[in-house]
Structures are given as structure tokens and as C-alpha cells.
Design an enzyme around this catalytic site. Structure first.
Site, PDB file in Angstrom:
ATOM      1  N   HIS A 193     -15.619 110.318  39.958  1.00 17.76           N
ATOM      2  CA  HIS A 193     -14.606 109.638  40.198  1.00 17.76           C
ATOM      3  C   HIS A 193     -15.029 108.330  40.812  1.00 17.76           C
ATOM      4  CE1 HIS A 193     -16.394 111.451  44.177  1.00 17.76           C
ATOM      5  NE2 HIS A 193     -15.517 110.474  44.774  1.00 17.76           N
ATOM      6  N   ASP A 250     -26.607 114.107  44.750  1.00 19.33           N
ATOM      7  CA  ASP A 250     -25.176 113.892  45.323  1.00 19.33           C
ATOM      8  C   ASP A 250     -24.760 112.692  44.863  1.00 19.33           C
ATOM      9  OD1 ASP A 250     -22.771 115.459  45.735  1.00 19.33           O
ATOM     10  OD2 ASP A 250     -23.067 114.448  47.669  1.00 19.33           O
ATOM     11  N   HIS A 255     -22.950 107.981  41.356  1.00 17.38           N
ATOM     12  CA  HIS A 255     -21.894 106.997  41.827  1.00 17.38           C
ATOM     13  C   HIS A 255     -22.792 105.790  42.164  1.00 17.38           C
ATOM     14  CE1 HIS A 255     -19.526 110.515  42.508  1.00 17.38           C
ATOM     15  NE2 HIS A 255     -19.912 110.768  43.733  1.00 17.38           N
TER      16      HIS A 255
END
Lengths: 508, 327
Positions: A193, A250, A255
């Protein structure tokens, strides 16, 4: 008639053709917090097709009406203060259906196939795996077995797979192999995202749409880069997942590596999905191994991990990670990672990228800070009492999306005094209107068949190839993990990591 | 009725040559109270005094957001009118039309786009502004004369119209219908476009856009019916239909209709007598501020608008009610 000429003209933004979105994990957190509110906003912006339906799939027994009620509740809780149970929401709800069943049960997929045949607009079907990663493979295999993955003659089938995509290199490869057994690569959309955020997308425009930045975007002018993704929250309700993941899996593997690749990539030859993703992959392939075994001039590795202890955040006392509900009191899961990343490329040789991410840090922010070199000659050193600070370009990814440039200016007056000034560009104020949420952008792109902002299989595997040795090295180290006080910017080791290069973390 | 003055209610009155000083002083005085913003454009509202009353508020609201410079010019017979400066807005009251483009040239932000919001006035003024403006958004009570002039200026500047901007959602939804394969297949059988509208000009724009983009069969008819009160366009039906609520086997119909609250549009598609898709979507912000904010996001020529206007100039309006009065 070929195509749709009514879409011609810049004023009308592209909208997908008839689509049915099938959400596996329909009663889960991601669906309630992100996906359903994103669909509501897309509907309000008229970005959903005329023929559109949602089929929620989950284990909980529920009727269509109950799923619609969950949608309503999700809007109330997570879609922001402006969201209303208005005619638009009611109309969207009327296009929502629900199927309950076990994801391992072939009967579920037969019922899904039947339901898809009954629904208008199922030419395009987008499967969204908002489920625990442990059952990704099961669902993909079952979709394949039920012939739901095969591209139909008229229409398309695509699958969005949430992060984490694997837990190490071997598992990521295996998952890719399973996905490719049933879907071709252009049907697979691995979502991150961060890539849906306006500022992250704007990095491409900023770098390659302007002529003035790219010439200085290299080792000759840039001293170093700091990428920070900090959270004030703790593990919250995600202990079960986080205990097996930690911050490296994570945040860093996905990301931060995506952001790093966008900062470091060479110019693509065109703004096409493959060209952009090829250049991002090149950047990642240039990253030196993170476990710093061969460099005798450095102490330890280029990666620091730690776990938050008790402390104060945002004026409230918070418990240590090990005291959080659902967490093993002897857990060694890292909630903070700092890394020094070097790239073997002509552009970036000798320019360190410092990454840090953590939970229970003092401030929630994600930013990329590009620090430029000092001028070769400090001609104002004697004349000015204040010292020249290096120029800094800050890309704010969240919460206040925008770009700031810090440079030195002369203070007004007869004496030569120098002070840093900041020029700010903010999406929220400059262009007005709402900035779309990342999930809106990404859902729409997947429906439109644009994979530019999704991770390709080779990128994911390359990233895991960098992380896996770190995970293995940590696993081989017994004993407790360093801690930091909640509300501090990580452990002392993180400061030492950057101090070895005579630099320091930015104070945010 | 006394026309309202096109000037901000607050601010400093200065001669033209002092405007730049006054704006700079204002920035210094406000200091930290003025949020630092990245500017995106100059917005110029031009028109007769009686058409600029509402425009003042809109322009000031846009300028107060801090990202545009607002210039308000009412036409008159004054060669050197006093200027009123308030924040990011400059107002010139009663300027001779021949000096309008000169004033805009002096006051616009250099290096950034200039959007002209045309609220009426002498068509000759438009020629000079077309050289300076990156976009011109027309907003005239009876626009056909200015459209006829604008057609000759399409190569000079990008044109749009407030009515056209307000049709965006109607057009988007109509385009969505044509994404449905059954609708594309049935398109050749469409015989009629029916529009219920208060404003025949808006109806004409919508009809001209559709008929200039899609080649319907010979004999295709456009029918505009008067719907007094309410929004400019209220219902659009396209297809091959009998006109009754009951669908027969051959009936094809795409329907867009304002919902009761007028903030939503109901849409439905019926193919071969079977209702295949229906939904409700929001109309979006139809206020002048909303429309102009939307126009500021568009930077290129709008060929669809140009085609629609050219079609209206060439063929005239479909039969229908008289033109509306703009607010």
C-alpha cells in the site's frame, strides 16, 4: 464500435469495465478498515463501473444482509467523518453478496463460480486475498482447481495478494511458483500500500518529470539518504501475526525496499509497468548484502534490531512489547530496525541509505530525506557566525504528504548571517480536494489492469534474498534482543550505526 | 437593483502601480499567520459589474486557500481605476475593456498557468485574453455568441464552460454505460435521446457531445423537454424505447435521473427488456467554487468540449425551452 470513445478527454478519468470483486477474508480487519471504505469512496467519486458487485467470502456464517450491515458499520468506524449511509452507499451495498465456507473446501469455489455466473458484471473478476498468509496457497490452488483463475475469452481474472508475500526467500519462491501454476504473472497483483500513496508515486514525476533534479541525483551531489517509517502505536491487535514477523518482515522487506528502489532507480525508458519495474529491480539488485561480514572497518553489521520497552508515547504510559496481550514474555520479535544500505552502482557508490522503522516511536511519520553535500568551499565561514547547513530535500510520505526543500539564505541585515529556510509543497493544500487513499488507487489500478504500482515476482524474491541472511543471522544469535524505551527514537545501537559514518539521524 | 461592487469587502485601496508593493506588504504583515503554500495559478474573473457580485466571493475563497492569485476585473470606462488589494486578491473596478488584457498581463503570476473565468462582456476582450490565458472558462448567460467567437480561438487557448463542467458527472456515467458489452452491441439500434432540462444550453451540450462522439443511425432523434425549476439537467434517456414504464422485449434504455435530493443520480440500463444494472452515484460539487477548483486541475485542451460547441454552432440547439439565467 471499438473501445469506448466517450472516455476520450482528460476530464473523464478512466473507469474499469464490468467487474466483480471477490474478497477472501471479508469479515476481517483489512476488509473492514480499508477495503470497504475504499470502495465507498471510489463509488462516491464515480470510479466504479456501471456493472459492479462485491462478493465477500469468509468462514463466518453470514447472510448477504449481514455483510451489508458490516459494510455500513465499517463506514461509520473507518471511512472518516464525511462518510454517510447515503443513497450512494445504499446502492453500493445492494451490490454486495456474501458466501461463507472453509477456504480449503472445493465446494466453496463451486458455489462461488455459480454466484459469479448469476451476477451481472462478472466479465472481470478480481480476487482479493485479505486472509492470513498461511492460506494464500490454499486459496490460489482452489481457485485454479475450480477453473476460476483461467482468463475467459471475454473479460479477465486477476488476484491481489496482500503482504507479507512469504516469510523468507524459500517461501516467497514457493508462493510465486504456486501462483504461477494457476495465474500468469500479469494476473498477479502483489499489493504494497505504500506504492499507492500520492507522494511515493510523485517521486517518479519529481525525478523524471523535471529536468533539474535528476542531474544532481547521484553520488557527486548527494551525501546520504535517510528513509524513516515510524509509528507511535504498539503491536495493537496484531500480536499473533507480529510475533512471527517482526519489523524486518513487516516493514523493511516490502515498504522500505520499495521506497528505496524508487529513490535509487535509473530512469525508465517509458512510463510503463514493465519499464518502471525493471529499473526498480535493477536498483534492488545493486544493494550490497546487509550482513556485513567482510568489512573489518565496521563493528557489527549494517542492521540493528531492537524491541520496545515500557515508556511514554503521546502523553500516555504504555507497556513493553513483551507485556502486550498475546505476546510471548520472552519474545525476541524486533519492533525496530535500522539499517545501513549501500548500492553497488555508478550512481550511488559510496552513498549510504539509512533506513529505520519502528513501533512506539515518538512520532508517526514516513519520510525520505535526501541530504546534499556541503559546498566544496565554505566561503562564509569567517563572515558568518552561523554555519552553513547542508541542503536537504524531504519527501513526506505520511501523514502530511508533500515535498520540502531546505536551503540556506542570508538573514536580512547589514551583517552576513546565514539561516536555513524551508520551502514546502503540500498536496492537501496546493491542489485542494481529497488525496485518494492508497487502497483506492491500488484497487482501481488492479481493476484497470495496471500493475505499475504492484510488486513483481522478481522484486519480491530479490528483496527476500537480502533479508533472509539477516533473519538467519539473528536466529543464530541466542539471548535477549536490545530494547529501547517506548517514546524514544530506537536503541543506542541505531545511533552508533550512523555515527560510525560521522552522521546522525534526523530529528523528526 | 444596484449592481454589487466587484471588490473584496476588506483590504487596502491602492493605485494600480502600487499593487505589487501592497501585496508584498500584506505578506510581510501577515508573516507567520499566512500558511506557506505552493502557488498553482492565477485566476482572473472578467465581466460586467452586475455579473461579478457572486464571483467576488468565489474568487476570494479560492485565493484565501492560498494557492492562487485572484484578479477581479469589472468592465467600465475607467483607464486607471483604483485597485483594491486583499490578501491574494486584486480587484479593478470599471476598467476599460481595451485595457483588460494589459492589466492581466501585469498582474498574473509569471511562470504559472492563468485561468480566465469569463462572466460576459465584449467579445473583443476575449481575443486579447486568449493570448494570455492558458484556459478560459466561459460562464455567460447566453453563451452562443461568445462560443461562436471562441471557436475561432481554440488554437490559441484551452476553452471550457461552466455548464460543460457541471455536465461532467452526467457524461462520466453515460461513458460507464458504454463499457458494458451489451450496450455497445445494442448501440446501433438506439433511436432516440430524450433530455428533460431546465437549461436548453446544457441539454444541447450534452446532446452535441453524445452525437458528435458516437455515430448513431440515420433518423436518430434528440428531444429536449422543458422542466422548469431545479438543476439545469434532470433526466437523460438514451435508447430504443416505447416511452412507457413497462419494458417490451426489444426495448433498450440507458437512463440517468436526478434522485429526489438532487445530490445523487440514479442510473439504470435495460437491454432487451431486462434491467441489467442500476445504481446511485453522487452528483459531486456543483457550486461555482467546486466547478472552478475542478477546472484548475485541467491543463490541456478539451477536444470533447470543442467538438460539442462546434456542433451546436453548426446545427443550432435542439428544440426546447428558453435559455436559463445564470446565477
Amino acid at each position: 464500435m471499438t473501445g469506448n470513445p466517450l472516455h476520450d478527454g482528460l476530464r473523464l478519468e478512466p473507469t474499469p469495465g464490468p467487474t466483480t470483486l471477490v474478497i477472501f477474508g471479508a469479515s476481517g480487519d483489512l476488509t473492514r478498515r480499508k477495503l470497504l471504505p475504499a470502495l465507498y469512496r471510489l463509488s462516491h467519486r464515480s470510479r466504479l463501473p456501471a456493472q459492479f458487485a462485491v462478493i465477500g467470502v469468509a468462514r463466518s456464517a453470514m447472510e448477504d444482509e449481514a455483510f451489508r450491515a458490516q459494510f455500513r458499520e465499517s463506514l461509520r468506524e473507518f471511512a472518516g467523518p464525511d462518510a454517510e449511509w447515503d443513497e450512494v452507499a445504499k446502492s453500493l451495498a445492494s451490490q454486495m453478496y456474501y458466501l461463507s465456507g472453509e477456504t480449503s473446501d472445493p465446494g466453496l469455489y463451486q458455489r462461488l463460480a455459480t454466484r459469479l455466473k448469476e451476477i451481472q458484471g462478472a466479465e472481470g473478476v478480481l480476487f482479493y486475498l485479505a486472509i492470513p498468509p498461511t492460506i494464500y496457497a490454499t486459496v490460489i490452488e482452489q481457485l485454479g482447481a475450480a477453473n476460476l483463475a483461467t482468463q475467459p475469452e471475454r473479460g479477465w481474472r486477476r488476484v491481489i495478494i496482500e503482504k507479507p508475500f512469504g516469510t523468507d526467500l524459500a517461501s516467497a519462491r514457493e508462493l510465486n511458483q504456486i501462483a504461477h501454476r494457476h495465474f500468469s504473472e500479469d494476473q498477479v497483483y502483489r499489493i504494497d500500500h505504500y506504492l499507492g500513496k500520492e507522494t511515493v508515486q510523485n517521486l517518479l514525476v519529481f525525478r523524471f518529470g523535471n529536468g533539474m533534479f535528476e542531474p544532481v541525483w547521484n553520488r557527486r551531489y548527494i551525501d546520504h539518504v535517510q528513509i524513516t517509517a515510524s509509528e507511535t502505536v504498539g503491536v495493537e491487535h496484531r500480536a499473533a501475526y507480529y510475533e512471527g514477523a517482526g519489523a524486518l518482515r513487516d516493514m523493511v522487506q516490502n515498504h522500505l525496499m520499495q521506497v528505496l528502489s524508487l529513490v535509487a532507480m535509473e530512469p525508465p525508458i517509458a512510463f510503463t509497468a514493465e519499464s518502471v519495474r525493471d529499473r526498480k529491480l535493477d536498483a534492488l539488485l545493486a544493494v550490497q548484502p546487509l550482513v556485513d561480514v567482510g568489512d573489518s572497518t565496521r563493528t557489527g553489521w549494517g542492521v540493528v534490531r531492537a524491541q520496545y520497552g515500557a515508556g511514554w508515547v503521546n502523553g500516555a504510559e504504555v507497556p513493553a512489547y513483551c507485556a502486550e496481550p498475546g505476546v510471548n514474555p520472552a519474545s525476541t520479535a524486533e519492533t525496530f530496525v535500522a539499517a545501513r544500505v549501500l548500492l553497488d552502482s555508478w550512481r550511488w557508490a559510496g552513498v549510504p541509505f539509512y533506513l529505520r522503522t519502528g513501533k512506539r516511536l515518538p512520532k508517526r511519520t514516513t519520510e525520505i530525506a535526501i541530504q546534499f553535500r556541503r559546498p566544496p568551499l565554505e566561503i562564509f565561514r569567517r563572515a558568518s557566525q552561523t554555519s552553513v547547513v547542508p541542503d536537504l530535500l524531504i519527501v513526506n510520505v505520511q501523514p502530511d504528504e508533500g515535498i520540502s526543500l531546505r536551503f540556506d539564505a542570508k538573514l536580512p541585515g547589514t551583517r552576513m548571517q546565514i539561516a536555513p529556510v524551508m520551502m514546502n509543497f503540500r498536496y492537501g493544500t496546493t491542489f485542494g480536494g481529497e488525496v485518494p487513499e492508497a487502497y483506492e488507487t491500488l484497487l482501481l489500478d488492479a481493476m484497470l489492469g495496471d500493475p505499475t504500482l504492484f510488486a513483481r515476482h522478481d522484486f519480491v524474491e530479490t528483496s527476500w534474498a537480502l533479508m533472509t541472511p539477516v533473519l538467519e543471522a539473528w536466529r543464530s544469535q541466542p539471548g535477549p534482543i536490545p530494547t529501547y524505551e517506548a517514546g524514544e527514537w530506537g536503541p543506542a545501537q541505531a545511533d552508533e550505526l550512523i555515527a560510525q559514518d560521522r552522521r546522525r539521524w534526523r530529528t523528526l | 437593483m444596484t449592481p454589487s461592487a466587484p471588490a473584496p469587502t476588506s483590504g487596502t485601496e491602492v493605485p494600480f502601480v502600487k499593487i505589487a508593493d501592497a501585496m508584498a506588504r500584506r505578506v510581510c504583515q501577515d508573516g507567520g499567520a499566512t500558511p506557506m503554500r505552493a502557488l498553482v495559478a492565477t485566476v482572473v474573473a472578467v465581466g460586467p459589474t452586475d455579473r461579478l457580485g457572486g464571483a467576488t466571493e468565489v474568487l476570494q475563497s479560492l485565493a484565501d486557500a492560498g494557492t492562487v492569485r485572484g484578479i477581479l476585473i469589472s468592465e467600465g470606462d475607467n483607464a486607471e481605476p483604483p485597485a483594491r488589494v486583499a490578501g491574494n486578491t486584486v480587484a479593478l473596478h470599471g476598467l476599460k475593456p481595451r485595457y483588460v488584457n494589459n492589466a492581466v498581463a501585469a498582474l498574473r503570476l509569471s511562470s504559472l498557468p492563468t485561468l480566465v473565468w469569463w462572466r460576459g462582456g465584449l467579445a473583443d476582450t476575449l481575443d486579447g485574453l486568449a493570448d494570455l490565458a492558458d484556459r478560459i472558462v466561459l460562464d455567460d448567460e447566453e453563451p452562443r455568441a461568445i462560443w461562436a467567437r471562441a471557436v475561432t480561438l481554440f488554437e490559441e487557448s484551452a476553452f471550457s464552460d461552466v455548464r460543460w463542467a457541471r455536465l461532467t458527472q452526467w457524461r462520466a456515467l453515460m461513458a460507464h454505460f458504454f463499457d458494458i458489452p451489451e450496450v455497445q452491441a445494442a448501440c446501433a439500434q438506439f433511436t432516440r435521446l430524450e433530455i428533460r432540462a431546465r437549461d436548453p444550453i446544457s441539454a444541447a451540450l450534452l446532446a452535441a457531445w453524445l452525437t458528435s462522439t458516437i455515430r448513431f443511425n440515420e433518423g436518430f432523434a434528440v428531444d429536449v423537454t422543458d422542466a422548469p425549476g431545479g438543476p439545469p439537467v434532470q433526466e437523460v434517456r438514451l435508447g430504443r424505447f416505447a416511452g412507457s414504464d413497462r419494458l417490451d422485449d426489444d426495448q433498450q434504455e440507458l437512463m440517468l435521473r436526478l434522485a429526489g435530493s438532487e445530490s445523487c443520480l440514479e442510473t439504470s440500463v435495460s437491454v432487451r427488456g431486462h434491467r441489467s444494472a442500476s445504481r446511485v452515484v453522487s452528483v459531486r460539487d456543483q457550486s461555482l467554487i467546486g466547478v472552478l477548483t475542478g477546472e484548475l486541475r485541467i491543463r490541456a485542451r478539451d477536444m470533447a468540449f470543442e467538438r460539442a460547441v462546434q456542433a451546436i454552432i453548426a446545427e443550432g440547439l435542439p428544440v426546447g425551452p428558453r435559455p436559463e439565467s445564470s446565477p
